[in-house]
Scaffold this active site. Sequence first.
Site, PDB file in Angstrom:
ATOM      1  N   GLY A 181       0.733  -1.262   0.000  1.00 31.15           N
ATOM      2  CA  GLY A 181       0.000   0.000   0.000  1.00 31.15           C
ATOM      3  C   GLY A 181       0.757   1.304   0.000  1.00 31.15           C
ATOM      4  O   GLY A 181       0.132   2.353  -0.151  1.00 31.15           O
ATOM      5  N   GLY A 183       2.947   2.495  -2.240  1.00 26.78           N
ATOM      6  CA  GLY A 183       3.447   2.929  -3.555  1.00 26.78           C
ATOM      7  C   GLY A 183       2.802   4.203  -4.088  1.00 26.78           C
ATOM      8  O   GLY A 183       1.668   4.518  -3.770  1.00 26.78           O
ATOM      9  N   CYS A 186      -0.211   3.374  -6.127  1.00 25.46           N
ATOM     10  CA  CYS A 186      -0.948   2.270  -5.531  1.00 25.46           C
ATOM     11  C   CYS A 186      -2.228   2.795  -4.890  1.00 25.46           C
ATOM     12  O   CYS A 186      -2.209   3.837  -4.248  1.00 25.46           O
ATOM     13  CB  CYS A 186      -0.050   1.648  -4.476  1.00 25.46           C
ATOM     14  SG  CYS A 186      -0.897   0.516  -3.408  1.00 25.46           S
TER      15      CYS A 186
HETATM   16  P1  5GP Z   1       6.916   3.727  -5.473  1.00 25.70           P
HETATM   17  O1  5GP Z   1       8.412   3.646  -5.410  1.00 25.70           O
HETATM   18  O2  5GP Z   1       6.440   4.229  -6.784  1.00 25.70           O
HETATM   19  O3  5GP Z   1       6.324   4.457  -4.313  1.00 25.70           O
HETATM   20  O4  5GP Z   1       6.398   2.221  -5.314  1.00 25.70           O
HETATM   21  C1  5GP Z   1       6.729   1.206  -6.225  1.00 25.70           C
HETATM   22  C2  5GP Z   1       6.028  -0.061  -5.826  1.00 25.70           C
HETATM   23  O5  5GP Z   1       4.599   0.088  -5.885  1.00 25.70           O
HETATM   24  C3  5GP Z   1       6.249  -1.254  -6.717  1.00 25.70           C
HETATM   25  O6  5GP Z   1       7.509  -1.842  -6.540  1.00 25.70           O
HETATM   26  C4  5GP Z   1       5.116  -2.175  -6.345  1.00 25.70           C
HETATM   27  O7  5GP Z   1       5.379  -2.919  -5.176  1.00 25.70           O
HETATM   28  C5  5GP Z   1       3.993  -1.191  -6.036  1.00 25.70           C
HETATM   29  N1  5GP Z   1       3.032  -1.141  -7.149  1.00 25.70           N
HETATM   30  C6  5GP Z   1       3.264  -1.008  -8.458  1.00 25.70           C
HETATM   31  N2  5GP Z   1       2.116  -0.994  -9.167  1.00 25.70           N
HETATM   32  C7  5GP Z   1       1.116  -1.139  -8.272  1.00 25.70           C
HETATM   33  C8  5GP Z   1      -0.298  -1.224  -8.391  1.00 25.70           C
HETATM   34  O8  5GP Z   1      -0.895  -1.120  -9.452  1.00 25.70           O
HETATM   35  N3  5GP Z   1      -0.988  -1.408  -7.234  1.00 25.70           N
HETATM   36  C9  5GP Z   1      -0.361  -1.532  -6.031  1.00 25.70           C
HETATM   37  N4  5GP Z   1      -1.102  -1.757  -4.959  1.00 25.70           N
HETATM   38  N5  5GP Z   1       0.970  -1.419  -5.888  1.00 25.70           N
HETATM   39  C10 5GP Z   1       1.700  -1.238  -6.990  1.00 25.70           C
END
Ligand code: 5GP
Length: 345
Positions: A181, A183, A186
């Site tokens: 959660g 991301g 996300c």
């Molecule tokens: P960020 O660095 O952009 O904050 O987070 C990246 C991470 O978000 C990814 O490695 C993956 O675990 C998560 N993530 C990627 N796409 C999605 C999505 O569509 N839904 C959710 N719940 N998490 C995602």
Amino acid sequence: MRIETDLKLGFKDVLIRPKRSTLKSRAQVKLERTFTFLHSRRSWTGVPVIAANMDTVGTFELAEVLAQFGLLTAVHKHYSVQQWNEFLKDKEKTIFNHIMASTGTAESDFKLLEQIIAAHPLIEFICIDVANGYAEAFVDFVKQCRDSFPDKTIVAGNVVTGEMVEELLLSGADIVKVGIGPGSVCTTRVKTGVGYPQLSAVIECADAAHGLGGRIISDGGCVCAGDVSKAFGGGADFVMLGGMLAGHDESGGQLIQRDGQQYKLFYGMSSTTAMGKHAGGVAEYRASEGKTVEVPYRGPVAETVKDILGGVRSTCTYVGAAALKELTKRTTFIRVQEQENRTFS
Ligand code: 5GP
């Protein structure tokens, strides 16, 4: 029903307390780490930052640049064997130390993974990634991968609690990916009400993993270099980045021109955009749990990488850690109600 009342923390809830230090310059700080993994028994040396296995971030183009800096890329699972062959043709051996082949748990994913590894046995890391790492079927899949690839270093996730970290490590994972959660694209917390503040998840999961000789990746929620340092300070062995590496020349996602400005498309892997692209649309029984956004175009990723690594080095000098390895030991978090001064942001 039960309520846990101790407060769980995200990166925005803390700062790192500076400490007396004998380090003269951030150039003295060593960011490389060496790990020997629990099951694969392989040893790896590099800078433990990983590009996320999203099709907008975990690209071959990004992997090539990040490898030059010693970083890792979890290459997304939507490349064909032929594309892998083309990418790895004539590559130096070092690239193999800096890429992971990603897979989901579907039979078709596993078949593709087998083909990729058979064609490129030098690939050391396998990243098994599902949104919800709590399912029994996922644990079985991790066991299947361990049996099929005894000498590969296996990453499995995502989970956020110690008992599940232990179960995955005991089932054959070398490294557990932590984060539900946090991301940038996300929407799980909004759609389901499920999640765990990332810093507390990292602190608790690192403790569980290290007790068994396993490692963890803090995955998601970093919006600046300071957050990367906080994740390492909290005990993460690796930090995975999505949004911070999006929008560059080497990132995936369509380039968009509007009103004289350039943007790149960035989306969650379970967003409507990604599911439309790879799965022929959002299945009727599930909700999209990802956003689609346009991020300002940011040029070559090398500058961003230097910026992030410079920030982490600087954190180390503020707390007197001569090497990244010492950062957790040297970290005292203070709980805060403010982060930066936003007058000009
Ligand atoms: P960020 O660095 O952009 O904050 O987070 C990246 C991470 O978000 C990814 O490695 C993956 O675990 C998560 N993530 C990627 N796409 C999605 C999505 O569509 N839904 C959710 N719940 N998490 C995602």
